[in-house]
Design a protein around this motif. Sequence first.
Motif, mmCIF file in Angstrom:
data_model
loop_
_atom_site.group_PDB
_atom_site.id
_atom_site.type_symbol
_atom_site.label_atom_id
_atom_site.label_comp_id
_atom_site.label_asym_id
_atom_site.label_seq_id
_atom_site.Cartn_x
_atom_site.Cartn_y
_atom_site.Cartn_z
ATOM 1 N N ASP A 174 -2.632 6.905 -1.098
ATOM 2 C CA ASP A 174 -1.478 6.213 -0.513
ATOM 3 C C ASP A 174 -0.685 7.154 0.382
ATOM 4 O O ASP A 174 -0.272 8.237 -0.051
ATOM 5 N N GLY A 175 -0.498 6.750 1.625
ATOM 6 C CA GLY A 175 0.343 7.513 2.540
ATOM 7 C C GLY A 175 -0.165 8.911 2.822
ATOM 8 O O GLY A 175 0.627 9.860 2.890
ATOM 9 N N SER A 216 -4.262 2.956 1.216
ATOM 10 C CA SER A 216 -3.150 2.249 1.851
ATOM 11 C C SER A 216 -2.327 3.228 2.680
ATOM 12 O O SER A 216 -2.186 4.398 2.321
ATOM 13 N N ARG A 217 -1.823 2.753 3.831
ATOM 14 C CA ARG A 217 -0.929 3.527 4.718
ATOM 15 C C ARG A 217 -1.485 4.913 5.007
ATOM 16 O O ARG A 217 -0.756 5.907 5.005
ATOM 17 N N THR A 218 -2.768 5.010 5.267
ATOM 18 C CA THR A 218 -3.413 6.316 5.422
ATOM 19 C C THR A 218 -4.043 6.456 6.804
ATOM 20 O O THR A 218 -4.717 5.543 7.280
ATOM 21 N N PHE A 248 -3.348 3.463 11.143
ATOM 22 C CA PHE A 248 -3.152 3.471 9.696
ATOM 23 C C PHE A 248 -4.078 2.433 9.062
ATOM 24 O O PHE A 248 -4.182 1.304 9.545
ATOM 25 N N TRP A 250 -5.742 0.305 5.657
ATOM 26 C CA TRP A 250 -5.691 -0.253 4.306
ATOM 27 C C TRP A 250 -7.084 -0.801 4.009
ATOM 28 O O TRP A 250 -7.620 -1.590 4.798
#
Length: 257
Positions: A174-175, A216-218, A248, A250
């Motif tokens: 995540d992120g 996610s958000r990567t 980004f 997902w």
Amino acid sequence: MEGEEEQKPAATKRRKPRSGAPSSAPINNLDDGCLMHIFSFLSPIPDRYNTALVCHRWCYLACHPRLWLRVDRSVKDSSEPGVFPNIELAVSAARPGDTILIAAGGSHVASNIQIKKPLCLIGGGELPDETMLLCSRGSDSALEFLSTCKLSNLTVKAELGCCLLHRSGRLIIDGCILQCETDPLDYLSCPIVSTATGSKVVSSPNGCHGDGVSVSRTRIEGGAKAVLTSGDLALQRVRVICARTSMFFWFDVECPS
């Protein structure tokens, strides 16, 4: 008299901040053990991280090794509990379910580090590119996962090979930023490689799930493809948001339903 009247409002204004000081808040009447237990229910980032900014006492309790371990390359006193000079030592000392906070600034060497217990690895910077895990050439991967784990707010860079090698368990990313070697060797690199079969059922706080990867958000940069699978898992539910300078992602890597 006029001078005295002008000073009274100023005196009143000086008293207000003192009445609202953190030390006078009712929660500070609790002992350290009780406060630390409350902090343990907060998510490590950003809630528990933000509690450390309130006052010296909260900083000590929020950063206590009972709540998470820390990786800091600049640490000189190896006797300080819960603080380690590199990721490999922190992973080795961690207990299942621990959170490891990796200090921002510079690059942390991560080459073929196997993680066989449920852990959460979090970057200590405000942005993921402030905390980099660097995997040098000659290594298969930076991190190898054989259990349910989570990565958050980190940059993982592989000069050759893959950033993350997923063997089994549920991996949550995540992120983060995953970077691989660019041309002319990008065909030899892959940000995520999964060899899981998807048959193993593992327990997590959200219930039981089979082997898989959730992203996610990567940001994913370089490499032949975002994900390479050699087991039974397949790429599913892909979403992409194109920003001005990056993309980004997902997606999930799971057994086809």
